[in-house]
Design an enzyme around this catalytic site. Structure first.
Site, PDB file in Angstrom:
ATOM      1  N   SER A   1      32.147  35.351  44.212  1.00  0.00           N
ATOM      2  CA  SER A   1      29.956  35.112  43.750  1.00  0.00           C
ATOM      3  C   SER A   1      29.933  34.101  44.741  1.00  0.00           C
ATOM      4  CB  SER A   1      30.202  35.082  42.464  1.00  0.00           C
ATOM      5  OG  SER A   1      28.680  35.412  42.786  1.00  0.00           O
TER       6      SER A   1
ATOM      7  N   ASP B   1      28.149  46.331  42.808  1.00  0.00           N
ATOM      8  CA  ASP B   1      27.932  45.120  42.879  1.00  0.00           C
ATOM      9  C   ASP B   1      25.698  44.972  43.362  1.00  0.00           C
ATOM     10  OD1 ASP B   1      27.789  42.569  42.912  1.00  0.00           O
ATOM     11  OD2 ASP B   1      29.497  42.082  43.793  1.00  0.00           O
TER      12      ASP B   1
END
Length: 554
Positions: free
Chosen positions: A197, A486
């Site tokens: 991330s 995602d």
């Protein structure tokens, strides 16, 4: 300053419902920040920051991997003579003399939340097959790696991409590990940098900023594209959830916006959700958006993942009643019973129905919010006290206990990612169109007034991030691993906005089918028990890492 415990001791449960990772809160505006802040003010254990699934704290005993500390300068780019201890953890479980070093960037949370990856996750997987040393490095301003006495605007000025990258570089170039008598610092040994991330973007940045120190990087769900708007986050959910859930969400939100736009029905629709006393319509819309955050909490491992989004959708689409003629008015009235709108008659409800296209899912949505969110508000507090953002005092705590301020500061200065409805009014949406950039970015002004030495910019300087490569960031021995569904994929090199790439051993470009947020990071003790797609990505990571290391050895 601490928020009164009589209120927050109960409200911590509300924050958990909101998926209280600070990244989620910072993305969603002042209402969510307030919930996260209330949660953090507890002396009891709270939800972690951005972990495997943003839903559970890892169950790893600290004694399994004792913490060490590395002395870092507060400012790498001036003569300021202040230092702080940066925390890290080491696993020598698989280390063999001459082996590589794998370092995992802790990102925007306590490094303790990353310790499972030393045990059964990606670090352990890579170290086992290569005889490597594995390390978790905590990010400055998170966990116990705090370099300042408070989180005021001035004290936060050393929290930026350049300083954090310099921390990692200094660590790699100078680390010594007790019990290992050979030089392991870079560039004497090959270091491979991993992150997921925000930390994934850092892994990619480290490869291009410090190529002589970082031999290779694995950037998982790496958000290399910073932006003010983050409406695409919701669009991934809209596109990949079930057809019935998508339709129910779109029609419900369309009805909510229509009802909020009319003085006659604004109080009614808020009352339907148990939130009639909420002053600002945008705070109300933010509460309705909160269940969507649980999409990101999905994980292939049920021990760390969450099923909350699926439960929300099941509640939304059932019972199977479609069309105005099938609305159960007695059920609708039952939903009204516990609101401040008891006097509303069934006849009034019918008039509302006749003037607005209302899908039955709206009532299921209201029931879910009442049961799972509003019910957490103490009886002796108003919904405004629990869910409103009009009280500025909630944003002015600069003590070190206000850990939510660190990632918010990064959002406000360099990263952005404000959660909004689509800017195009014709684009379908599953969040209220009241959730605009002004509302989502409001915590920046509420939380960080101008300091003596630093002023938060009017808008985050996303150019500081994107200048490092943006969607096109690439280098040899830099792997990108993303999840197909995602919600952060639109900010990664696998975005639909990015150019297509080839997947090669030298520049791996992997997409996990049906994967959500950095699904390659966690693993099982029994690797054969992992789903096929997870076994596959772990095998591929081992293969290209071994190929890279062969290049080093040659």
């Amino acid at each position: 300053m601490r928020v009164a415990l009589s209120c927050v001791s109960v409200l911590s449960a509300v924050a958990a419902v909101f998926g209280s990772g600070i990244r989620e809160a910072a993305r969603r505006g002042p209402g969510a920040i307030k919930m996260y802040m209330l949660d953090q003010s507890q002396d009891m254990e709270h939800m972690p920051g951005h972990t495997i699934s943003d839903s559970q704290r890892p169950l790893i005993k600290p004694s399994a991997f004792p913490a060490y500390y590395f002395t870092q300068p507060l400012d790498h780019f001036s003569s300021l003579n202040y230092t702080f201890p940066q925390r890290y953890w080491v696993s020598t479980r698989h280390y063999r003399t001459g082996g590589p070093v794998f370092v995992l960037d802790g990102g925007e949370t306590s490094g303790e939340d990353r310790l499972p990856f030393l045990d059964t996750g990606v670090l352990d997987i890579l170290a086992e097959v290569t005889g490597g040393l594995s390390i978790v490095l905590e990010h400055r301003y998170y966990g116990t790696s705090i370099p300042v006495a408070n989180f005021s605007t001035d004290s936060m000025r050393w929290l930026n991409n350049a300083q954090a990258a310099a921390d990692s570089a200094n660590f790699m170039a100078n680390l010594k590990v007790d019990g290992i008598n050979e030089t392991i610092a870079s560039p004497s040994r090959p270091w491979i940098y991993y992150g997921g991330s925000y930390a994934g973007a850092r892994a990619a940045h480290m490869r291009v900023l410090y190529p002589s120190l970082v031999f290779g990087s694995i950037a998982s769900s790496a958000v290399t594209h910073a932006a003010l708007y983050n409406w695409e986050y919701y669009d991934i959910i809209r596109n990949y959830t079930t057809h019935d859930c998508r339709v129910a969400l779109e029609l419900s939100i369309k009805a909510v916006d229509s009802l909020l736009n009319r003085e006659l029905t604004r109080g009614w629709v808020k009352g339907l959700f148990g939130l009639r006393g909420l002053k600002q319509d945008q705070d109300f819309a933010s509460v309705l958006e909160s269940p969507l955050g649980s999409w990101q909490a999905k994980n292939w491992d049920p021990a760390v993942g969450s099923t909350k989004f699926d439960e929300f959708c099941s509640a939304l689409v059932g019972p199977k009643a479609h069309g105005l003629g099938q609305v159960d008015y007695s059920n609708a009235r039952d939903l009204q019973m516990h609101s401040e709108d008891d006097a509303d008659s069934v006849q009034t409800l019918k008039e509302v129905f006749e003037s607005t296209d209302i899908h039955f899912a709206l009532f299921n949505y209201a029931r879910y919010v009442r049961k799972n969110i509003v019910s957490k508000c103490p009886r002796d507090y108003t919904v405004e006290q629990c869910f409103g953002s009009s009280d500025p005092a909630f944003f002015q705590d600069t003590s070190l206990s206000a850990t939510w301020r660190a990632w918010l500061f990064q959002v406000c200065t360099e990263w952005g990612y404000f959660g909004t409805a689509p800017p195009d009014p014709e684009h379908p949406t599953i969040v209220s169109r009241l959730l605009d950039l002004e509302y989502a970015s409001r915590p920046c002004k509420q939380s960080f007034p101008p300091g003596e030495h630093f002023i938060v910019p009017s808008w985050p300087n996303v150019t500081a991030v994107n200048a490092l490569g943006d969607f096109d960031l690439a280098a040899d021995r830099l792997a990108f691993v993303d999840g197909e569904i995602d919600p952060w994929r639109p900010a990664t090199p696998h975005s639909d906005y990015a150019a297509q790439r080839n997947d090669t051993v030298l520049r791996p470009f992997k997409l996990i089918p049906g994967g959500v947020h950095h699904w390659d990071e966690n693993g099982l003790q029994d690797r054969k028990a992992e789903p096929a797609d997870i076994q596959n990505i772990h095998r591929e990571e081992v293969e290209f890492a071994q190929a890279w290391l062969k290049e080093w050895n040659n």
